[in-house]
Write an enzyme that holds these catalytic residues in place. Structure first.
Site, short mmCIF file in Angstrom:
data_model
loop_
_atom_site.label_atom_id
_atom_site.label_comp_id
_atom_site.label_asym_id
_atom_site.label_seq_id
_atom_site.Cartn_x
_atom_site.Cartn_y
_atom_site.Cartn_z
CG ASP A 209 -1.67 1.25 1.44
OD1 ASP A 209 -2.40 1.65 0.52
OD2 ASP A 209 -1.52 1.87 2.52
CG MET A 210 1.50 3.63 -2.95
SD MET A 210 1.34 4.54 -4.51
CE MET A 210 2.35 5.98 -4.19
CG ASP A 211 -1.66 7.77 0.27
OD1 ASP A 211 -1.04 8.85 0.34
OD2 ASP A 211 -2.12 7.31 -0.80
CB THR B 130 -2.04 2.67 -4.08
OG1 THR B 130 -2.54 3.90 -3.57
CG2 THR B 130 -1.77 2.82 -5.57
N GLY B 131 -5.08 2.75 -3.55
CA GLY B 131 -6.32 3.34 -4.01
C GLY B 131 -6.10 4.51 -4.94
CE LYS C 139 -5.28 -0.70 -1.66
NZ LYS C 139 -4.31 -0.19 -0.67
CG ASP D 30 -2.30 2.34 6.40
OD1 ASP D 30 -2.37 2.13 5.17
OD2 ASP D 30 -2.73 3.39 6.92
CG ASN E 140 -7.80 1.06 1.18
OD1 ASN E 140 -7.18 1.13 2.24
ND2 ASN E 140 -7.46 1.75 0.12
#
Length: 276
Positions: free
Chosen positions: A12-14, A46-47, A202, A225, A228
């Site tokens: 994941d990114m954020d 990622t979203g 995802k 984290d 999602n």
């Protein structure tokens, strides 16, 4: 966890790969490159839409490599060397109309849509919150009518309802059950409630990619984290929650690393993949 058993790391990114300043640290970049050098696929999952990812891909130097990214919360799977779509899920015009209708009685809620390169908002004005969110993914909202977005010649991947948390809480409480019957929904941020083509997560994006690459779920490590990320973590053979993750995410993960401001992704890869 044996380093030989992991062939793909989904990140994941954020709140995970990026620190609180939305930055990629050089330390993390170097560890990701060490994983790639071992023949492991490193996949951003990622979203974010494509415009919000391109600059980070450039920083990582993945554009020339045989690497992939899963964007739009699983709606799209891209091969990065030419940004071609390996797989995608799209909203039908009738589904777009259903999303707009759901928000019709809530003037404080904005409806946005995404294709590969554009961030659309249905309406004539751009609320401050929408402009703020678009800025986070390095793009500008484009006001459109429902009819214009329905007539798009390219796929529309997902929709988002956006509003201040109290207003969005009420919208979700009143409309969420009905929407979840027709769409995959997730509250990805306090001010964002996402609606994706039914069955899209995802994990679905990861399934599409791993089948394309011939990699089994047990050969996947996932790091995340937030809500999602839950399906992605459940899909992976080995799952890691960030130190800053929600309690819900920590409860389902196989392991917990340090926070996104403490290079938690780098620490996890070093410990469970590179095995320093």
């Amino acid at each position: 966890m044996s380093q030989q058993s992991i062939k793909l790391i989904a990140i994941d990114m954020d709140g995970t790969l990026l620190n609180s300043q939305k930055e990629l640290t050089q330390e993390t970049i170097e560890v990701l490159h060490q994983a790639v050098a071992k023949g492991i696929k490193v996949v951003l999952c990622t979203g974010r839409p494509k415009p919000g990812v391109v600059s980070y891909i450039d920083q990582l130097g993945f554009g020339e490599a045989d690497e992939y990214a899963i964007l739009d919360n699983g709606c799209t799977v891209y091969q990065l060397k030419d940004w071609s779509l390996v797989a995608h899920q799209a909203l039908a015009p009738a589904e777009m109309a259903e999303l707009v209708a759901a928000a019709a009685a809530y003037p404080e809620i904005s409806v946005t849509f995404f294709d590969a390169d554009h961030y659309f908002i249905v309406g004539e004005e751009i609320p401050e919150l929408v402009a703020y969110d678009a800025g986070l993914v390095f793009t500008h909202p484009v006001p459109v009518t429902l009819e214009e977005v329905q007539a798009s010649p390219v796929p529309i991947f997902q929709g988002m309802f956006m509003g201040e948390a109290p207003a969005l809480d009420r919208f979700q409480a009143e409309q969420g059950e009905a929407l979840s019957q027709a769409f995959s929904t997730v509250r990805s941020q306090s001010y964002i409630y996402e609606a994706l083509p039914l069955g899209t997560t995802k994990a679905k994006g990861l399934l599409n990619l791993t089948q394309h690459l011939g990699i089994a779920p047990e050969e996947v490590m996932a790091i995340g984290d937030a809500a999602n990320d839950l399906e992605m973590l459940a899909f992976a053979g080995f799952s890691v929650a960030m130190g800053n993750a929600s309690d819900e995410v920590k409860a389902v993960a196989d392991a917990i690393t340090s926070s996104n401001d403490e290079a938690g992704v780098a620490r996890a890869i070093e410990k469970w993949v590179i095995c320093k």
